[in-house]
Enzyme design. Structure first.
Site, mmCIF file in Angstrom:
data_model
loop_
_atom_site.group_PDB
_atom_site.id
_atom_site.type_symbol
_atom_site.label_atom_id
_atom_site.label_comp_id
_atom_site.label_asym_id
_atom_site.label_seq_id
_atom_site.Cartn_x
_atom_site.Cartn_y
_atom_site.Cartn_z
ATOM 1 N N ASP A 18 1.832 -7.301 -7.959
ATOM 2 C CA ASP A 18 2.871 -7.458 -8.507
ATOM 3 C C ASP A 18 4.013 -7.396 -7.453
ATOM 4 O OD1 ASP A 18 3.121 -4.738 -7.739
ATOM 5 O OD2 ASP A 18 3.616 -4.165 -9.705
ATOM 6 N N ASP A 40 3.487 7.320 1.131
ATOM 7 C CA ASP A 40 3.964 8.010 -0.355
ATOM 8 C C ASP A 40 2.674 9.030 -0.679
ATOM 9 O OD1 ASP A 40 1.620 5.866 -0.150
ATOM 10 O OD2 ASP A 40 2.522 4.453 -1.438
ATOM 11 N N GLU A 79 7.945 -0.353 -7.235
ATOM 12 C CA GLU A 79 7.445 -1.326 -8.171
ATOM 13 C C GLU A 79 8.435 -2.366 -8.386
ATOM 14 O OE1 GLU A 79 4.579 -1.893 -9.419
ATOM 15 O OE2 GLU A 79 3.452 0.265 -9.072
ATOM 16 N N HIS A 118 4.662 -5.090 -5.238
ATOM 17 C CA HIS A 118 5.054 -3.743 -4.772
ATOM 18 C C HIS A 118 4.661 -3.544 -3.060
ATOM 19 C CE1 HIS A 118 1.137 -1.932 -6.482
ATOM 20 N NE2 HIS A 118 1.157 -1.564 -5.227
HETATM 21 C C1 F6R Z 1 -0.501 2.556 0.134
HETATM 22 C C2 F6R Z 1 0.521 1.915 -0.902
HETATM 23 C C3 F6R Z 1 0.323 0.684 -1.638
HETATM 24 C C4 F6R Z 1 -0.731 -0.260 -1.149
HETATM 25 C C5 F6R Z 1 -0.780 -1.407 -2.231
HETATM 26 C C6 F6R Z 1 -2.112 -2.360 -1.863
HETATM 27 O O1 F6R Z 1 0.235 3.605 0.747
HETATM 28 O O2 F6R Z 1 1.538 2.357 -0.595
HETATM 29 O O3 F6R Z 1 1.647 0.028 -2.031
HETATM 30 O O4 F6R Z 1 -0.317 -0.800 0.134
HETATM 31 O O5 F6R Z 1 -0.954 -0.995 -3.509
HETATM 32 O O6 F6R Z 1 -3.145 -1.757 -2.046
HETATM 33 P P1 F6R Z 1 -4.567 -2.156 -1.411
HETATM 34 O O7 F6R Z 1 -4.428 -2.252 0.007
HETATM 35 O O8 F6R Z 1 -5.587 -1.180 -1.795
HETATM 36 O O9 F6R Z 1 -4.984 -3.823 -1.908
#
Ligand code: F6R
Length: 242
Positions: free
Chosen positions: A136, A68, A143, A138
């Protein structure tokens, strides 16, 4: 199908993820690596760089696809995922720049950028996809409520996500992008192998819902129940509700 590995600390988690990654990089003639930003994979990225520096493991033959990118930030912005990936991984390895794919958050036509990214991704099969998970449920920027069959698409960032991320933008919410481009759940599911890292109590419920809950778009990561090869690497806190 999930294989769950529980480790004592983040360093051990990163080592285990690195071990799986290195196997793919060594075995495949043209490994296709699916990469993530966020804090979860950073320890593993450090190990890839250390191994490249001390053992000469080369990544020249690898192709990468990130999950992303924010919309509206120039690549050079210190909070773009382009910058994050270069600072945390690519600048320390020998992957040719033309083999690196990150959605274009600065394209004139974002919708077209999504179509182009999905088409580029479809030229390959990702051998190993790294994932983190949000509290959550995701994965990438998918989301709760995102349809399971979504491919790369444009998302409007939740107000809460923007408030949470304002700390990275001089505490100025107006500076936080309002949209992002993300691989969809269907794009992610095409990967041959998935490695998901989660640490801390805040992730425990999402990890439980992903593995043991109902398969529902309320927990986007629960789609992984349908994937044949998912390794989930956790610390004890993230695994505490399993
Ligand atoms: C990153 C991404 C997000 C993270 C998620 C967890 O490219 O797509 O989905 O993997 O928000 O974030 P962290 O690892 O910072 O807890």
């Amino acid at each position: 199908m999930f294989k769950t590995i529980i480790k004592d600390n983040y360093d051990q988690i990163s080592s285990e993820a690195f071990r799986i990654m290195k196997e793919v990089v060594k075995e495949k003639e043209r490994p296709v690596l699916g990469l993530a930003t966020g804090s979860s994979p950073v320890g593993m990225y450090k190990k890839m760089i250390a191994d490249h520096n001390s053992n000469g493991t080369s990544y020249k033959h690898c192709v990468t696809f990130n999950l992303d990118e924010y919309v509206g930030l120039p690549k050079s912005h210190d909070q773009s995922y382009y910058t994050f990936m270069h600072e945390n991984l690519f600048d320390g390895l020998d992957i040719p720049e033309e083999n690196i794919h990150i959605p274009s958050g600065d394209a004139d036509d974002e919708k077209q950028a999504c179509v182009d990214y999905e088409n580029a991704l479809k030229q390959y099969v990702v051998d190993i996809q790294l994932l983190g998970i949000g509290s959550d449920g995701h994965i990438a920027f998918n989301e709760p409520g995102t349809p399971f069959d979504a491919e790369t698409h444009l998302v409007k960032l939740e107000e809460q996500t923007r408030i949470d991320n304002a700390r990275f933008f001089d505490d100025d919410i107006d500076e936080v992008p309002t949209q992002a481009i993300t691989q969809g759940l269907a794009s992610i599911m095409r990967a041959r192998k998935i490695v998901l890292i989660a640490t801390g109590k805040k992730k425990a419920q999402a990890v439980r819902d992903m593995i043991k809950g109902e398969k529902t778009t309320d927990c986007p990561a629960s789609i992984l129940q349908d994937h044949p090869d998912v390794t989930v690497i956790l610390d004890k806190d993230a695994a505490s509700l399993l």
